[in-house]
Enzyme design. Structure first.
Site, short mmCIF file in Angstrom:
data_model
loop_
_atom_site.label_atom_id
_atom_site.label_comp_id
_atom_site.label_asym_id
_atom_site.label_seq_id
_atom_site.Cartn_x
_atom_site.Cartn_y
_atom_site.Cartn_z
CB SER A 116 38.76 -4.77 0.22
OG SER A 116 39.00 -4.22 1.78
CE1 TYR A 140 40.10 -9.30 2.19
CE2 TYR A 140 40.62 -7.03 3.02
CZ TYR A 140 39.75 -7.84 2.34
OH TYR A 140 38.65 -7.70 1.95
CE LYS A 144 38.98 -9.49 -1.30
NZ LYS A 144 37.86 -10.42 -1.99
#
Length: 322
Positions: A116, A140, A144
């Site tokens: 991402s 988050y 990643k």
């Protein structure tokens, strides 16, 4: 055979479609926590399972003769990750670790990883390259980035061939039935407000951008899917230890206000005036991809326009809410 984890979800289902149309044999592995069995085409093998279940992963890799994995399964809501960091690290990092252990034990050495642009955080640059400093702002984004580190370490230690694809802002749908059912991104958020008879929200109009609203790189989910196919094809012939990290974007920035105006036009609601509210914490003024490397490495570039993204998303929304 390619195993697609999360293949019953929004992006995963599009990847299944692109890879089967591209002549690849695929199977889906999904825990159905957010995906739907209805998204998996008839004839595509399907296994219900968690990426935290190493025994089930090993059995699936063996029984289906898997030679490569496209890993899309994971949790992806930034706000939720702030509230539940341990959950996100378990699902996204421990889940990936478990998958890599199962792959290594089973001799599967090709991996396309769903990463991402959240790994970059708030970059102060016009175009974000793969060399731009990674300073994620949420658990988050951190999960990643840690995932990329873990994959690169496995490439060095075990000869894994990998491609980590850093998505920018995904939108649109290939067909109405594959449309995004979540309301976490700009386009469905505007649709939801319109359906409720409310004005769409713009979070802040005092950024240092031409119209004061955030600028983002929006990319059609079909382009995201075709990038996965291109990466898989490249890895089928790549040398052991190959580890690619690639932005997946259009390389063009569009402001939130511009997007809202386009959405209102497609929805035939041009008379609605957006409501400007306070900035959201952590929103960068501008995050736009440099898309040169993926074109050079994979011969890939985005095909779809902003209006095509919005129109396809609108058809899906209307189908679900008819």
């Amino acid at each position: 055979m390619w195993m697609i984890t999360g293949g019953a979800g929004f992006i995963g289902a599009h990847v299944v479609r692109a890879m089967t149309e591209g002549g690849r044999q695929v199977m889906v592995y999904d825990d159905l926590s957010t995906g739907s069995r209805d998204r998996v085409p008839e004839g595509v093998p399907f296994v219900v399972g968690s990426v935290l279940d190493e025994a089930r992963l090993k059995a699936t890799l063996r029984e289906h003769g898997v030679t490569g994995v496209v890993h899309i399964a994971g949790k992806k809501q930034v706000g939720e990750s702030v509230e539940r960091p341990l959950y996100y690290y378990r699902e996204n990092v421990t889940g990936l670790q478990t998958l890599l252990e199962a792959m290594t034990a089973s001799g599967v050495d090709r991996l396309v990883f769903s990463s991402s642009a959240a790994v970059y955080g708030m970059p102060d640059v016009d175009l974000v390259t793969e060399e731009t400093d990674c300073r994620p702002l949420s658990p988050y984004g951190e999960s990643k980035l840690v995932g990329e580190w873990l994959i690169n370490a496995a490439a060095r230690a075990h000869g894994l061939r990998s491609a980590s694809l850093r998505y920018f802002n995904v939108a649109g749908s290939a067909t109405p039935e594959l449309a995004d059912t979540g309301v976490f991104n700009l386009i469905p958020m505007v649709f939801e407000r319109l359906e409720a008879g409310e004005a769409p929200r713009i979070f802040g109009d005092d950024y240092g951008t031409p119209d004061g609203t955030c600028v983002r790189d929006y990319i059609h989910v079909e382009d995201i899917a075709s990038a996965h196919l291109a990466a898989a094809v490249r890895l089928e012939e790549a040398a052991q230890g190959t580890a690619l990290t690639l932005n997946v974007g259009r390389g063009e920035g569009s402001s939130v206000r511009e997007m809202v105006d386009r959405i209102l036009k497609v929805a035939e609601q041009q008379g609605v005036t957006p409501e400007v509210t306070d900035r959201r914490p952590g929103d960068a003024a501008r995050v736009v991809a440099a898309a040169d490397r993926i074109r050079e490495e994979l011969g890939w570039s985005a095909r779809y326009s902003l209006d095509e993204m919005i129109e396809s998303a609108w058809k899906g929304w209307c189908r679900r809410h008819a």
